[in-house]
Design a protein around this motif. Structure first.
Motif, PDB file in Angstrom:
ATOM      1  N   ASN A  92       0.819  -1.213   0.000  1.00  0.00           N
ATOM      2  CA  ASN A  92       0.000   0.000   0.000  1.00  0.00           C
ATOM      3  C   ASN A  92       0.854   1.264   0.000  1.00  0.00           C
ATOM      4  O   ASN A  92       0.517   2.242  -0.669  1.00  0.00           O
ATOM      5  CB  ASN A  92      -0.962  -0.003   1.185  1.00  0.00           C
ATOM      6  CG  ASN A  92      -2.053  -1.032   1.017  1.00  0.00           C
ATOM      7  OD1 ASN A  92      -2.558  -1.251  -0.079  1.00  0.00           O
ATOM      8  ND2 ASN A  92      -2.421  -1.678   2.110  1.00  0.00           N
ATOM      9  N   ALA A  95       1.939   1.844  -3.631  1.00  0.00           N
ATOM     10  CA  ALA A  95       0.839   2.325  -4.470  1.00  0.00           C
ATOM     11  C   ALA A  95       0.482   3.775  -4.154  1.00  0.00           C
ATOM     12  O   ALA A  95       0.103   4.533  -5.053  1.00  0.00           O
ATOM     13  CB  ALA A  95      -0.376   1.424  -4.308  1.00  0.00           C
ATOM     14  N   LEU A  96       0.613   4.150  -2.884  1.00  0.00           N
ATOM     15  CA  LEU A  96       0.273   5.510  -2.464  1.00  0.00           C
ATOM     16  C   LEU A  96       1.433   6.486  -2.606  1.00  0.00           C
ATOM     17  O   LEU A  96       1.268   7.687  -2.396  1.00  0.00           O
ATOM     18  CB  LEU A  96      -0.228   5.495  -1.015  1.00  0.00           C
ATOM     19  CG  LEU A  96      -1.560   4.777  -0.792  1.00  0.00           C
ATOM     20  CD1 LEU A  96      -1.826   4.582   0.703  1.00  0.00           C
ATOM     21  CD2 LEU A  96      -2.703   5.538  -1.452  1.00  0.00           C
ATOM     22  N   GLN A 132      -8.416  -0.799   0.529  1.00  0.00           N
ATOM     23  CA  GLN A 132      -7.190  -0.217  -0.022  1.00  0.00           C
ATOM     24  C   GLN A 132      -6.349  -1.242  -0.765  1.00  0.00           C
ATOM     25  O   GLN A 132      -5.672  -0.907  -1.728  1.00  0.00           O
ATOM     26  CB  GLN A 132      -6.345   0.442   1.074  1.00  0.00           C
ATOM     27  CG  GLN A 132      -5.110   1.159   0.542  1.00  0.00           C
ATOM     28  CD  GLN A 132      -5.446   2.209  -0.502  1.00  0.00           C
ATOM     29  OE1 GLN A 132      -6.315   3.043  -0.297  1.00  0.00           O
ATOM     30  NE2 GLN A 132      -4.764   2.169  -1.647  1.00  0.00           N
ATOM     31  N   ARG A 135      -7.416  -1.476  -4.362  1.00  0.00           N
ATOM     32  CA  ARG A 135      -7.057  -0.210  -5.021  1.00  0.00           C
ATOM     33  C   ARG A 135      -5.563  -0.188  -5.320  1.00  0.00           C
ATOM     34  O   ARG A 135      -5.136   0.255  -6.390  1.00  0.00           O
ATOM     35  CB  ARG A 135      -7.467   0.978  -4.154  1.00  0.00           C
ATOM     36  CG  ARG A 135      -8.965   1.222  -4.131  1.00  0.00           C
ATOM     37  CD  ARG A 135      -9.320   2.579  -3.529  1.00  0.00           C
ATOM     38  NE  ARG A 135      -8.992   2.687  -2.122  1.00  0.00           N
ATOM     39  CZ  ARG A 135      -9.851   2.482  -1.125  1.00  0.00           C
ATOM     40  NH1 ARG A 135     -11.100   2.136  -1.386  1.00  0.00           N
ATOM     41  NH2 ARG A 135      -9.463   2.619   0.127  1.00  0.00           N
ATOM     42  N   SER A 136      -4.766  -0.691  -4.376  1.00  0.00           N
ATOM     43  CA  SER A 136      -3.308  -0.704  -4.586  1.00  0.00           C
ATOM     44  C   SER A 136      -2.926  -1.655  -5.711  1.00  0.00           C
ATOM     45  O   SER A 136      -2.061  -1.334  -6.530  1.00  0.00           O
ATOM     46  CB  SER A 136      -2.594  -1.090  -3.285  1.00  0.00           C
ATOM     47  OG  SER A 136      -2.758  -0.077  -2.320  1.00  0.00           O
ATOM     48  N   SER A 138      -4.744  -2.408  -8.291  1.00  0.00           N
ATOM     49  CA  SER A 138      -5.140  -1.718  -9.524  1.00  0.00           C
ATOM     50  C   SER A 138      -4.190  -0.576  -9.861  1.00  0.00           C
ATOM     51  O   SER A 138      -3.810  -0.410 -11.028  1.00  0.00           O
ATOM     52  CB  SER A 138      -6.569  -1.179  -9.394  1.00  0.00           C
ATOM     53  OG  SER A 138      -7.481  -2.238  -9.272  1.00  0.00           O
ATOM     54  N   GLU A 139      -3.816   0.208  -8.863  1.00  0.00           N
ATOM     55  CA  GLU A 139      -2.907   1.341  -9.089  1.00  0.00           C
ATOM     56  C   GLU A 139      -1.560   0.869  -9.621  1.00  0.00           C
ATOM     57  O   GLU A 139      -1.036   1.417 -10.590  1.00  0.00           O
ATOM     58  CB  GLU A 139      -2.695   2.139  -7.796  1.00  0.00           C
ATOM     59  CG  GLU A 139      -3.802   3.088  -7.472  1.00  0.00           C
ATOM     60  CD  GLU A 139      -3.916   4.222  -8.480  1.00  0.00           C
ATOM     61  OE1 GLU A 139      -2.891   4.819  -8.874  1.00  0.00           O
ATOM     62  OE2 GLU A 139      -5.056   4.500  -8.890  1.00  0.00           O
ATOM     63  N   ALA A 142      -1.846  -0.356 -13.122  1.00  0.00           N
ATOM     64  CA  ALA A 142      -2.045   0.771 -14.037  1.00  0.00           C
ATOM     65  C   ALA A 142      -0.742   1.520 -14.311  1.00  0.00           C
ATOM     66  O   ALA A 142      -0.582   2.132 -15.371  1.00  0.00           O
ATOM     67  CB  ALA A 142      -3.095   1.732 -13.464  1.00  0.00           C
ATOM     68  N   MET A 143       0.195   1.449 -13.353  1.00  0.00           N
ATOM     69  CA  MET A 143       1.495   2.099 -13.532  1.00  0.00           C
ATOM     70  C   MET A 143       2.505   1.186 -14.219  1.00  0.00           C
ATOM     71  O   MET A 143       3.678   1.527 -14.340  1.00  0.00           O
ATOM     72  CB  MET A 143       2.028   2.577 -12.182  1.00  0.00           C
ATOM     73  CG  MET A 143       1.250   3.759 -11.634  1.00  0.00           C
ATOM     74  SD  MET A 143       1.939   4.409 -10.099  1.00  0.00           S
ATOM     75  CE  MET A 143       1.085   3.418  -8.880  1.00  0.00           C
TER      76      MET A 143
END
Length: 182
Positions: A92, A95-96, A132, A135-136, A138-139, A142-143
């Protein structure tokens, strides 16, 4: 090491499979990689008795902290980076973009540098229920990060039922080889 060796930054966070990192280093070396090992601070503390042996095995200092400004880098440039096992926290943070730890800082910067990145979490089923986490996943995907999670990657166990000896390290190294050949 030969001049044709590809450089792998192998990073690990504090999950039980990290105790097998020496065998993973040897496997990566057998696959033609010059391995530089980085650990989160907690993983480094867990492996303190092995750090000197790991340094000798890799031929490079094992790092868990940022270097001081102006100090030369002690590692060659990475051709590919793998972060495994990646704990819930490390995953996390990455990703953040929270880069207070050396390992997370390097992988976050690796995205911007276009270095091929592979990661495989090591989390239990309770953690993945936290919103979260997905979401992480996916993030990071996506990167451009190859996230080995779900079918064909890491599948979480129920809390307290982990099987660290069954952590699929071979999937990480297979993905590293593919990424390093790209």
């Amino acid at each position: 090491m030969t001049t044709t060796d590809r450089v792998l930054y192998l990073f690990g966070s504090a999950a039980p499979p990290v105790f097998d990192v020496a065998s993973v280093v040897r496997d990566a070396q057998a696959r033609g990689f010059d391995v530089c090992l980085g650990l989160t601070p907690t993983a480094a503390r867990w492996l303190t008795p092995q750090l000197e042996d790991l340094r000798r095995l890799t031929g490079h200092p094992v790092r868990s902290e940022y270097k001081m400004p102006g100090e030369p880098d002690v590692w060659p440039k990475a051709d590919v980076i793998a972060l495994a096992p990646a704990t819930f926290n490390t995953f996390n943070e990455w990703a953040l973009g929270l880069t207070h730890d050396f390992v997370v800082g390097v992988v976050a910067e690796g995205i911007g540098k276009g270095i091929p990145l592979v990661t495989m979490p090591c989390v239990n089923a309770a953690y993945v229920r936290h919103h979260q986490f997905e979401r992480s996943v996916s993030e990071l995907r996506a990167m451009g990060v190859r996230v080995l999670y779900g079918e064909g990657g890491f599948v979480p166990n129920q809390p307290g039922q982990g099987k660290p000896k069954e952590y699929p390290w071979h999937l990480v190294l297979d993905a590293v080889e593919e990424a390093g050949d790209a």
